[in-house]
Design an enzyme around this catalytic site. Structure first.
Site, PDB file in Angstrom:
ATOM      1  CB  CYS A  96      39.629  25.025   3.440  1.00  0.00           C
ATOM      2  SG  CYS A  96      40.126  26.263   4.799  1.00  0.00           S
ATOM      3  CG  HIS A 236      40.753  26.410  -0.218  1.00  0.00           C
ATOM      4  ND1 HIS A 236      39.732  27.072   0.342  1.00  0.00           N
ATOM      5  CD2 HIS A 236      41.685  26.325   0.720  1.00  0.00           C
ATOM      6  CE1 HIS A 236      40.037  27.511   1.239  1.00  0.00           C
ATOM      7  NE2 HIS A 236      41.119  27.073   1.573  1.00  0.00           N
ATOM      8  CG  ASN A 266      41.107  30.375   3.708  1.00  0.00           C
ATOM      9  OD1 ASN A 266      40.068  29.924   3.475  1.00  0.00           O
ATOM     10  ND2 ASN A 266      42.081  30.037   4.290  1.00  0.00           N
TER      11      ASN A 266
HETATM   12  N1  COA Z   1      51.434  42.012   8.224  1.00  0.00           N
HETATM   13  C1  COA Z   1      52.888  42.246   8.226  1.00  0.00           C
HETATM   14  N2  COA Z   1      53.674  41.037   8.712  1.00  0.00           N
HETATM   15  C2  COA Z   1      53.250  39.930   9.112  1.00  0.00           C
HETATM   16  C3  COA Z   1      51.722  39.582   8.838  1.00  0.00           C
HETATM   17  C4  COA Z   1      51.043  40.881   8.442  1.00  0.00           C
HETATM   18  N3  COA Z   1      49.548  40.535   8.155  1.00  0.00           N
HETATM   19  N4  COA Z   1      51.733  38.489   9.483  1.00  0.00           N
HETATM   20  C5  COA Z   1      52.817  37.985   9.743  1.00  0.00           C
HETATM   21  N5  COA Z   1      53.698  38.925   9.374  1.00  0.00           N
HETATM   22  C6  COA Z   1      54.959  38.865   9.776  1.00  0.00           C
HETATM   23  C7  COA Z   1      55.568  37.859  10.814  1.00  0.00           C
HETATM   24  O1  COA Z   1      55.356  38.383  11.998  1.00  0.00           O
HETATM   25  C8  COA Z   1      57.109  37.299  10.443  1.00  0.00           C
HETATM   26  O2  COA Z   1      57.859  38.347  11.067  1.00  0.00           O
HETATM   27  P1  COA Z   1      59.259  37.789  11.609  1.00  0.00           P
HETATM   28  O3  COA Z   1      60.047  37.344  10.555  1.00  0.00           O
HETATM   29  O4  COA Z   1      59.782  39.259  11.918  1.00  0.00           O
HETATM   30  O5  COA Z   1      58.751  37.054  12.797  1.00  0.00           O
HETATM   31  C9  COA Z   1      56.856  37.634   8.794  1.00  0.00           C
HETATM   32  O6  COA Z   1      55.800  38.482   8.524  1.00  0.00           O
HETATM   33  C10 COA Z   1      56.890  36.296   7.924  1.00  0.00           C
HETATM   34  O7  COA Z   1      55.811  35.390   8.811  1.00  0.00           O
HETATM   35  P2  COA Z   1      55.529  34.074   8.303  1.00  0.00           P
HETATM   36  O8  COA Z   1      54.473  33.287   9.000  1.00  0.00           O
HETATM   37  O9  COA Z   1      56.715  33.123   7.925  1.00  0.00           O
HETATM   38  O10 COA Z   1      54.963  34.304   6.601  1.00  0.00           O
HETATM   39  P3  COA Z   1      54.686  33.534   5.506  1.00  0.00           P
HETATM   40  O11 COA Z   1      55.467  33.671   4.239  1.00  0.00           O
HETATM   41  O12 COA Z   1      54.539  32.051   5.904  1.00  0.00           O
HETATM   42  O13 COA Z   1      53.022  34.036   5.006  1.00  0.00           O
HETATM   43  C11 COA Z   1      50.682  33.389   5.505  1.00  0.00           C
HETATM   44  C12 COA Z   1      52.349  34.054   6.369  1.00  0.00           C
HETATM   45  C13 COA Z   1      49.848  33.221   6.701  1.00  0.00           C
HETATM   46  C14 COA Z   1      50.433  34.174   4.523  1.00  0.00           C
HETATM   47  C15 COA Z   1      51.049  32.135   5.016  1.00  0.00           C
HETATM   48  O14 COA Z   1      52.029  31.243   5.888  1.00  0.00           O
HETATM   49  C16 COA Z   1      50.028  31.213   4.741  1.00  0.00           C
HETATM   50  O15 COA Z   1      49.089  31.692   3.663  1.00  0.00           O
HETATM   51  N6  COA Z   1      49.513  29.881   5.342  1.00  0.00           N
HETATM   52  C17 COA Z   1      48.917  28.829   5.065  1.00  0.00           C
HETATM   53  C18 COA Z   1      47.355  29.472   4.561  1.00  0.00           C
HETATM   54  C19 COA Z   1      46.826  28.019   4.217  1.00  0.00           C
HETATM   55  O16 COA Z   1      47.290  27.434   3.513  1.00  0.00           O
HETATM   56  N7  COA Z   1      45.961  27.630   5.179  1.00  0.00           N
HETATM   57  C20 COA Z   1      45.280  26.459   5.141  1.00  0.00           C
HETATM   58  C21 COA Z   1      44.097  26.413   4.376  1.00  0.00           C
HETATM   59  S1  COA Z   1      43.020  27.120   5.275  1.00  0.00           S
END
Ligand code: COA
Length: 309
Positions: A96, A236, A266
């Site tokens: 990214c 980003h 993204n």
């Molecule tokens: N729909 C519904 N629920 C979802 C889901 C979706 N698409 N994806 C994950 N979940 C669930 C998970 O299974 C988890 O459930 P559980 O608590 O029963 O295990 C819950 O939602 C929370 O998941 P978590 O991964 O802790 O959520 P989060 O708040 O961290 O959000 C992202 C997830 C991916 C949106 C977030 O972590 C993110 O944006 N990460 C970084 C992205 C990034 O910066 N990348 C680097 C640059 S490319």
């Protein structure tokens, strides 16, 4: 592809995706489109905005992690598509942060005097590397490309400073493990899904917030620019909450932050140049403005470029 479309593929909801990421829809390339095709369209627009022909370009840097094929490089394929016969061409893999790494490299070539006009393009077709059964990743990514022409100018405008960083010890947080020389493509690698994007989302999120908050503050400090002097922050677009955290750290109102994640998701190396292009074309950037570009991604890598427009 909208969040509602995704509801039919995996166990997710428009509410969850919107609330956790800020994404409402993302663009998906056609089955016959590869990274160089998207790069070509963006590059032609950048050349026309710069009033240049492909023959004027002497270097092409293509930032991508979803290139057409392992080799030749996507940059070489792009060179052929454009007819940029006077250019050298190479790919740059910084996930990214790729476009900002590309701008930094271009600046060095120009300062050294060895290249005059450099096309820097970020292009990604992430939809072809996403596991459409993994709700933790498939809702996040989109396809796209953006490009810029970099050349020397007289006067004060241009690239003021660049920052490039990486931490390879954390590479496992966000990667495509298969398809390379570590896990070559095989029936087993396909069965195991090792050619798909894997991300430890929550850990990556926390590191991204911490790292980017520090990066934007340090970059401005180093250049003795107060956050209030900044006309626009172009981050980003990985997650709206990550963007908001960096803005809050600088005490920047969100009107001074370019956000388009709702429409594209993204797009990795393409996200900053797409956002920059939207900012320029919509008149949000005026001559003399300070603009801060920042990115964080797989590698891990992170980078910032401070511009005076
Ligand atoms: N729909 C519904 N629920 C979802 C889901 C979706 N698409 N994806 C994950 N979940 C669930 C998970 O299974 C988890 O459930 P559980 O608590 O029963 O295990 C819950 O939602 C929370 O998941 P978590 O991964 O802790 O959520 P989060 O708040 O961290 O959000 C992202 C997830 C991916 C949106 C977030 O972590 C993110 O944006 N990460 C970084 C992205 C990034 O910066 N990348 C680097 C640059 S490319």
């Amino acid at each position: 592809m909208t969040n509602r479309d995704l509801e039919t593929l995996v166990d997710t909801s428009d509410e969850w995706i919107t609330e956790r990421t800020g994404i409402k829809e993302r663009r998906i390339a056609a089955p016959n489109e590869a990274a160089s095709d998207l790069a070509c369209e963006a590059s032609q627009k950048a050349l026309s905005a710069a009033g240049l022909k492909p023959k004027h370009i002497d270097l092409i840097i293509a930032a991508t992690v979803t290139g057409d094929m392992p080799f030749p490089s996507t940059a070489c394929t792009l060179q052929a598509l454009l007819g940029a016969k006077n250019a050298a061409a190479f790919d740059l893999n910084a996930a990214c942060s790729g476009f900002l790494y590309g701008l930094s490299v271009a600046e060095c070539f120009i300062k050294a005097g060895s290249k005059k006009r450099i096309l820097v393009v970020g292009s990604e077709v992430l939809s072809k590397f996403v596991d459409w059964e993994d709700r933790g990743t498939c809702v996040l990514f989109g396809d796209g490309a953006g490009a810029a022409v970099v050349e020397a100018t007289e006067g004060e405008s241009g690239i003021i400073s660049t920052e490039m960083h990486s931490d390879g010890t954390l590479g496992g947080l966000l990667c495509i493990p298969g398809g390379g020389s570590r896990i070559p493509p095989s029936k087993d690698s396909v069965r195991d899904g090792s050619h798909f994007i894997k991300m430890k989302g929550n850990e990556t999120f926390k590191i991204a917030v911490r790292t980017l908050e520090r990066l934007v503050v340090d970059t401005l400090k180093k250049n003795k620019i107060k956050p209030s002097e900044l006309a626009l922050l172009i981050p980003h677009q990985a997650n709206l909450r990550i963007i908001q955290a960096a803005a809050e750290r600088l005490r920047l109102p969100m009107e001074k932050v370019l956000v388009n994640i709702d429409r594209y998701g993204n797009t990795s190396a393409a996200s900053v140049p797409i956002a920059l292009d939207e900012a320029v074309r919509s008149g949000r950037v005026r001559e003399g403005d300070y603009i801060l570009l920042e990115a964080f991604g797989g590698g891990l890598t992170w980078a910032a470029v401070l511009l005076k427009w």
